[in-house]
Design a protein around this motif. Structure first.
Motif, PDB file in Angstrom:
ATOM      1  N   ARG A   1       0.824  -1.208   0.000  1.00  0.00           N
ATOM      2  CA  ARG A   1       0.000   0.000   0.000  1.00  0.00           C
ATOM      3  C   ARG A   1       0.861   1.262   0.000  1.00  0.00           C
ATOM      4  NH1 ARG A   1      -4.970  -1.795   4.109  1.00  0.00           N
ATOM      5  NH2 ARG A   1      -5.979  -3.195   2.578  1.00  0.00           N
ATOM      6  N   VAL A   2       2.011   1.205   0.643  1.00  0.00           N
ATOM      7  CA  VAL A   2       2.933   2.337   0.582  1.00  0.00           C
ATOM      8  C   VAL A   2       3.416   2.550  -0.853  1.00  0.00           C
ATOM      9  CG1 VAL A   2       5.225   3.160   1.276  1.00  0.00           C
ATOM     10  CG2 VAL A   2       3.677   2.177   2.980  1.00  0.00           C
ATOM     11  N   GLY A   3       3.707   1.452  -1.546  1.00  0.00           N
ATOM     12  CA  GLY A   3       4.119   1.550  -2.944  1.00  0.00           C
ATOM     13  C   GLY A   3       3.037   2.143  -3.820  1.00  0.00           C
ATOM     14  N   TYR A   4       1.793   1.690  -3.609  1.00  0.00           N
ATOM     15  CA  TYR A   4       0.672   2.240  -4.379  1.00  0.00           C
ATOM     16  C   TYR A   4       0.482   3.731  -4.081  1.00  0.00           C
ATOM     17  CZ  TYR A   4      -0.619  -2.621  -5.363  1.00  0.00           C
ATOM     18  OH  TYR A   4      -0.618  -3.923  -5.776  1.00  0.00           O
ATOM     19  N   ALA A   5       0.651   4.093  -2.813  1.00  0.00           N
ATOM     20  CA  ALA A   5       0.496   5.498  -2.432  1.00  0.00           C
ATOM     21  C   ALA A   5       1.567   6.362  -3.101  1.00  0.00           C
ATOM     22  CB  ALA A   5       0.575   5.647  -0.911  1.00  0.00           C
ATOM     23  N   ALA A   6       2.810   5.882  -3.123  1.00  0.00           N
ATOM     24  CA  ALA A   6       3.891   6.635  -3.764  1.00  0.00           C
ATOM     25  C   ALA A   6       3.627   6.799  -5.257  1.00  0.00           C
ATOM     26  CB  ALA A   6       5.224   5.925  -3.531  1.00  0.00           C
ATOM     27  N   LEU A   7       3.139   5.724  -5.894  1.00  0.00           N
ATOM     28  CA  LEU A   7       2.822   5.799  -7.323  1.00  0.00           C
ATOM     29  C   LEU A   7       1.678   6.784  -7.571  1.00  0.00           C
ATOM     30  CD1 LEU A   7       3.188   4.778 -10.215  1.00  0.00           C
ATOM     31  CD2 LEU A   7       1.615   2.896  -9.662  1.00  0.00           C
ATOM     32  N   ALA A   8       0.667   6.741  -6.713  1.00  0.00           N
ATOM     33  CA  ALA A   8      -0.470   7.656  -6.870  1.00  0.00           C
ATOM     34  C   ALA A   8      -0.037   9.111  -6.703  1.00  0.00           C
ATOM     35  CB  ALA A   8      -1.555   7.310  -5.846  1.00  0.00           C
ATOM     36  N   LEU A   9       0.852   9.372  -5.763  1.00  0.00           N
ATOM     37  CA  LEU A   9       1.345  10.732  -5.550  1.00  0.00           C
ATOM     38  C   LEU A   9       2.123  11.231  -6.766  1.00  0.00           C
ATOM     39  CD1 LEU A   9       2.538  10.547  -1.834  1.00  0.00           C
ATOM     40  CD2 LEU A   9       0.570  11.810  -2.729  1.00  0.00           C
ATOM     41  N   ALA A  10       2.940  10.342  -7.345  1.00  0.00           N
ATOM     42  CA  ALA A  10       3.712  10.728  -8.528  1.00  0.00           C
ATOM     43  C   ALA A  10       2.791  11.025  -9.708  1.00  0.00           C
ATOM     44  CB  ALA A  10       4.701   9.625  -8.880  1.00  0.00           C
ATOM     45  N   LEU A  11       1.792  10.167  -9.937  1.00  0.00           N
ATOM     46  CA  LEU A  11       0.857  10.373 -11.046  1.00  0.00           C
ATOM     47  C   LEU A  11       0.028  11.643 -10.848  1.00  0.00           C
ATOM     48  CD1 LEU A  11      -0.375   6.703 -11.636  1.00  0.00           C
ATOM     49  CD2 LEU A  11       1.264   8.013 -13.009  1.00  0.00           C
ATOM     50  N   LYS A  12      -0.376  11.888  -9.593  1.00  0.00           N
ATOM     51  CA  LYS A  12      -1.146  13.104  -9.307  1.00  0.00           C
ATOM     52  C   LYS A  12      -0.314  14.348  -9.600  1.00  0.00           C
ATOM     53  CE  LYS A  12      -1.276  15.167  -5.428  1.00  0.00           C
ATOM     54  NZ  LYS A  12      -1.399  15.600  -4.013  1.00  0.00           N
ATOM     55  N   ALA A  13       0.947  14.324  -9.183  1.00  0.00           N
ATOM     56  CA  ALA A  13       1.823  15.477  -9.411  1.00  0.00           C
ATOM     57  C   ALA A  13       2.004  15.740 -10.900  1.00  0.00           C
ATOM     58  CB  ALA A  13       3.181  15.247  -8.733  1.00  0.00           C
ATOM     59  N   VAL A  14       2.199  14.677 -11.674  1.00  0.00           N
ATOM     60  CA  VAL A  14       2.347  14.839 -13.122  1.00  0.00           C
ATOM     61  C   VAL A  14       1.087  15.440 -13.726  1.00  0.00           C
ATOM     62  CG1 VAL A  14       2.606  13.602 -15.302  1.00  0.00           C
ATOM     63  CG2 VAL A  14       4.059  12.992 -13.359  1.00  0.00           C
ATOM     64  N   ALA A  15      -0.058  14.919 -13.315  1.00  0.00           N
ATOM     65  CA  ALA A  15      -1.331  15.363 -13.900  1.00  0.00           C
ATOM     66  C   ALA A  15      -1.613  16.832 -13.614  1.00  0.00           C
ATOM     67  CB  ALA A  15      -2.473  14.497 -13.375  1.00  0.00           C
ATOM     68  N   ILE A  16      -1.309  17.287 -12.399  1.00  0.00           N
ATOM     69  CA  ILE A  16      -1.676  18.656 -12.047  1.00  0.00           C
ATOM     70  C   ILE A  16      -0.620  19.674 -12.442  1.00  0.00           C
ATOM     71  CG2 ILE A  16      -3.122  17.881 -10.137  1.00  0.00           C
ATOM     72  CD1 ILE A  16      -0.923  18.648  -8.204  1.00  0.00           C
ATOM     73  N   VAL A  17       0.626  19.232 -12.685  1.00  0.00           N
ATOM     74  CA  VAL A  17       1.705  20.187 -12.981  1.00  0.00           C
ATOM     75  C   VAL A  17       1.981  20.291 -14.481  1.00  0.00           C
ATOM     76  CG1 VAL A  17       4.155  20.708 -12.591  1.00  0.00           C
ATOM     77  CG2 VAL A  17       2.742  19.905 -10.702  1.00  0.00           C
ATOM     78  N   VAL A  18       1.648  19.265 -15.258  1.00  0.00           N
ATOM     79  CA  VAL A  18       1.867  19.322 -16.706  1.00  0.00           C
ATOM     80  C   VAL A  18       1.262  20.575 -17.346  1.00  0.00           C
ATOM     81  CG1 VAL A  18       1.039  18.267 -18.855  1.00  0.00           C
ATOM     82  CG2 VAL A  18       2.335  16.907 -17.244  1.00  0.00           C
ATOM     83  N   PRO A  19       0.084  21.046 -16.886  1.00  0.00           N
ATOM     84  CA  PRO A  19      -0.455  22.279 -17.492  1.00  0.00           C
ATOM     85  C   PRO A  19       0.449  23.498 -17.352  1.00  0.00           C
ATOM     86  CG  PRO A  19      -2.195  21.105 -16.341  1.00  0.00           C
ATOM     87  CD  PRO A  19      -0.926  20.400 -16.014  1.00  0.00           C
ATOM     88  N   PHE A  20       1.318  23.550 -16.354  1.00  0.00           N
ATOM     89  CA  PHE A  20       2.198  24.715 -16.199  1.00  0.00           C
ATOM     90  C   PHE A  20       3.037  24.972 -17.451  1.00  0.00           C
ATOM     91  CE2 PHE A  20       2.349  24.937 -11.280  1.00  0.00           C
ATOM     92  CZ  PHE A  20       1.322  25.858 -11.286  1.00  0.00           C
ATOM     93  N   PRO A  21       3.887  24.034 -17.859  1.00  0.00           N
ATOM     94  CA  PRO A  21       4.675  24.297 -19.073  1.00  0.00           C
ATOM     95  C   PRO A  21       3.824  24.385 -20.327  1.00  0.00           C
ATOM     96  CG  PRO A  21       5.045  22.050 -18.291  1.00  0.00           C
ATOM     97  CD  PRO A  21       4.295  22.763 -17.216  1.00  0.00           C
ATOM     98  N   LEU A  22       2.713  23.644 -20.374  1.00  0.00           N
ATOM     99  CA  LEU A  22       1.856  23.703 -21.560  1.00  0.00           C
ATOM    100  C   LEU A  22       1.198  25.075 -21.701  1.00  0.00           C
ATOM    101  CD1 LEU A  22       0.101  20.198 -21.507  1.00  0.00           C
ATOM    102  CD2 LEU A  22       2.101  20.925 -22.834  1.00  0.00           C
TER     103      LEU A  22
END
Length: 320
Positions: free
Chosen positions: A145-166
């Motif tokens: 579950r810690v691994g899943y949480a770390a993966l979810a945090l990474a995916l969330k960060a990518v999803a919400i920050v990608v609009p900045f450079p775009l």
């Protein structure tokens, strides 16, 4: 040396920007390498040591220490995304950075900051379960579950920050190529844009409030549950021991959010009262201070890590 462009010039699709460091300090900013250089060195050595200890010691392959390793890896990445360029600008003066590299740095700085905030929330939830429901902790909090949480945090960060450079890349014209900053911060680049930047400003504000606000509310709620559980314990010694398991995490939270909140408030509400060099200095401290302090905090307050590090250094000393 590349000359700074004229203020009234307009540039179409620039191939590079020029980072100036901390404007207004001139040659004095070279002395700041004596501040930020040791910070980066501490980040490298401290977080590297934490990762090595957790990886090599199988007794530390537990959810709490895996979350700590995730925090250390995030800190190491965050410091490395900004410190080498920052030190180069401070020591050597203004330097060009390719347009694409600027957008990449913008993404990683903001994404890693979001990941770190999320990891602190996950660690707060971990402590809440450990203190509030200790008998169910091994079942509720597992390595998977810690691994899943770390993966979810990474995916969330990518999803919400990608609009900045775009959102920046959609603009074709810029007022200047000179960024009065030490790294490619989103708003520092947006200030150079020729066009309507309302979407950039609004998204940056909403994202800052939403991400930090939700994480802070989650951390506050977790510690509310911890406090409630601790106050139910029968003896003062038991209460002190329970609170002691959270002391390191509380220090890390303060080291991350206090400078960040101060930097955010000075940027949003103190533009006309706080000098720009002060704001830029605070933003750099906000990004580099927590990665330098976190391994020291956990190394000093976490018995298992402290004992393991002492064993390693004692063993190496005995070999000489």
């Amino acid at each position: 040396m590349t000359e700074a462009p004229q203020p009234n010039s307009t540039f179409s699709c620039p191939t590079f920007f020029i980072l100036t460091g901390i404007p207004g300090l001139g040659g004095v900013q070279a002395w700041l390498t004596l501040v930020f250089g040791p910070m980066y060195l501490l980040s490298l050595l401290g977080n590297g040591a934490l990762l090595a200890v957790v990886q090599t010691d199988s007794t530390l392959h537990q959810p709490m220490f895996l979350l700590l390793a995730t925090l250390a890896a995030t800190d190491l990445s965050l410091a490395t995304s900004i410190a080498p360029g920052l030190l180069a600008v401070l020591w050597l003066g203004p330097r060009p950075v390719p347009y694409a590299a600027c957008l990449v740095q913008m993404f990683f700085v903001h994404a890693l900051t979001a990941v770190e905030s999320g990891v602190l929330l996950a660690m707060a939830c971990d402590r809440a379960v450990a203190v509030g429901r200790p008998l169910h902790y091994p079942i509720l909090v597992t390595k998977a579950r810690v691994g899943y949480a770390a993966l979810a945090l990474a995916l969330k960060a990518v999803a919400i920050v990608v609009p900045f450079p775009l959102l920046v890349a959609r603009f074709e014209h810029f007022q200047a190529q000179t960024i009065d900053h030490a790294y490619c911060a989103h708003m520092a680049v947006v200030e150079l844009v020729v066009g309507n930047t309302q979407a950039n400003n609004l998204y940056g504000l909403v994202l800052s409030l939403a991400v930090s606000g939700i994480d802070i509310l989650g951390i506050t709620g977790s510690y509310g549950l911890i406090a409630h559980a601790v106050l139910q314990l029968p003896t003062r010694e038991a209460r002190a021991k329970a609170f002691g398991t959270c002391s390191s995490h509380i220090c890390v939270i303060l080291a991350f959010y206090v400078p960040g909140l101060f930097s955010y408030l000075t940027h949003r509400f103190g533009r006309h009262t706080v000098p720009k060099p002060v704001h830029i200095l605070l933003s750099n401290i906000y990004l580099l201070l927590p990665p330098a302090l976190n391994p020291l905090i956990y190394g000093a307050h976490t018995k298992q890590i402290r004992d393991r590090l002492l064993e390693i250094f004692t063993f190496k000393k005995s070999q000489f």
